[in-house]
Design an enzyme around this catalytic site. Structure first.
Site: not given
Length: 285
Positions: A73, A94, A109, A132-134, A136, A250
């Site tokens: 990505k 993506n 996304d 989270g911090a990735g 997504a 999801g």
């Protein structure tokens, strides 16, 4: 005279590694068949070393576009001619659209999550807690901020990654953003409107995993979203439902990013229903 039959289908697909367990092909091909779109979706296992060759091959063969998943990505950016504004802020792509030989990078996304979120609440003026911090999490944070979210609290185990994402939102969008340490069962602040799990916690096969939050801080009416598509009913979703929260699984994000990709490649606005059914069939096997 009868219309001549064409044996040249539009080509789309996905570049990732590993790729064998990617269910996107099932939902995209279901949409193509449902709407009579003469196109194919090819799931390709492409190594990091061969990404440039794969991209050049797609351009050479006249593909309509392709998805990029882990680990491409970010790496795909150097092979593109242009990047959509929100994808540039996110720093990842993506979905690639090929128009007149030019490769344009998009990030569906976050947009897919936004489309799912809007079925239950408008993001403008809302306060989010984001786990989270990735990749997504970055996409969701940027798109919700651009859609008018009032504030985003980034909850993450790694302080450096969490602070970096909070800083990105605070400096590149109008939303306020802060980082919160995640070293215990996180209590949801009372003024929160939306919480989002953008971590892999609960993803198959580790379906017994629980998001480390204080479930007593969940309250009726709070919107709780999970990006995990398999299984759709994670522990977070079940815990939230038991406390009267409004929940989003999801599958919504995954299906809607596919809907957006197909629109970018073919111009057709497809029905998400058959795509969701295709994924449920895959995950129930």
């Amino acid at each position: 005279m009868p219309t001549p039959t064409s044996f040249l289908s539009a080509l789309t697909g996905s570049f990732a590694t590993p790729a064998a367990e990617n269910p996107t092909v099932a939902m995209i091909e279901r949409a193509y068949r449902h709407h009579g779109i003469d196109a194919r979706y090819l799931n390709c296992d492409v190594s990091s070393q061969r990404l440039g060759e794969a991209v050049r091959g797609a351009r050479a063969m006249g593909w309509a576009g392709f998805n990029c998943s882990i680990p491409h990505k970010i790496a795909v950016l150097e092979h593109l001619d242009d990047i959509a504004p929100s994808a540039a802020i996110i720093g990842a792509v993506n979905c690639v659209v090929i128009r007149d030989g030019r490769l344009i990078g998009e990030n569906t996304d976050g947009q897919g999550f936004l489309a799912s979120l809007r079925t239950v609440i408008r993001p403008a003026g809302q306060r989010l807690v984001l786990f989270g911090a990735g990749g997504a999490a970055r996409a969701i944070a940027v798109e919700t901020a651009l859609a008018g979210a009032r504030s985003i609290t980034v909850v993450n185990r790694d302080p450096a990654a969490g602070e970096e994402l909070a800083t990105l939102i605070a400096t590149r969008t109008r939303a306020a953003a802060t980082y919160a340490r995640w070293d215990r069962a996180f209590p949801i602040p009372a003024d929160t409107d939306i919480i989002v799990n953008a971590t892999p916690i609960g993803l198959f096969p580790d379906t017994a995993a629980h998001l480390d939050l204080n479930t007593d801080s969940l309250r009726p009416g709070l919107v709780v979203a999970d990006v995990i598509p398999n299984p759709p009913r994670t522990h977070l979703i079940r815990d939230a439902e038991a406390r009267g929260c409004v929940t989003l699984d999801g599958l919504g994000m995954l299906v809607n990013q596919g809907v957006l990709s197909i629109k970018l490649w073919t111009g057709v606005q497809v029905d998400p229903g058959p795509m969701r059914e295709a994924l449920k069939e895959v995950f129930e096997r």
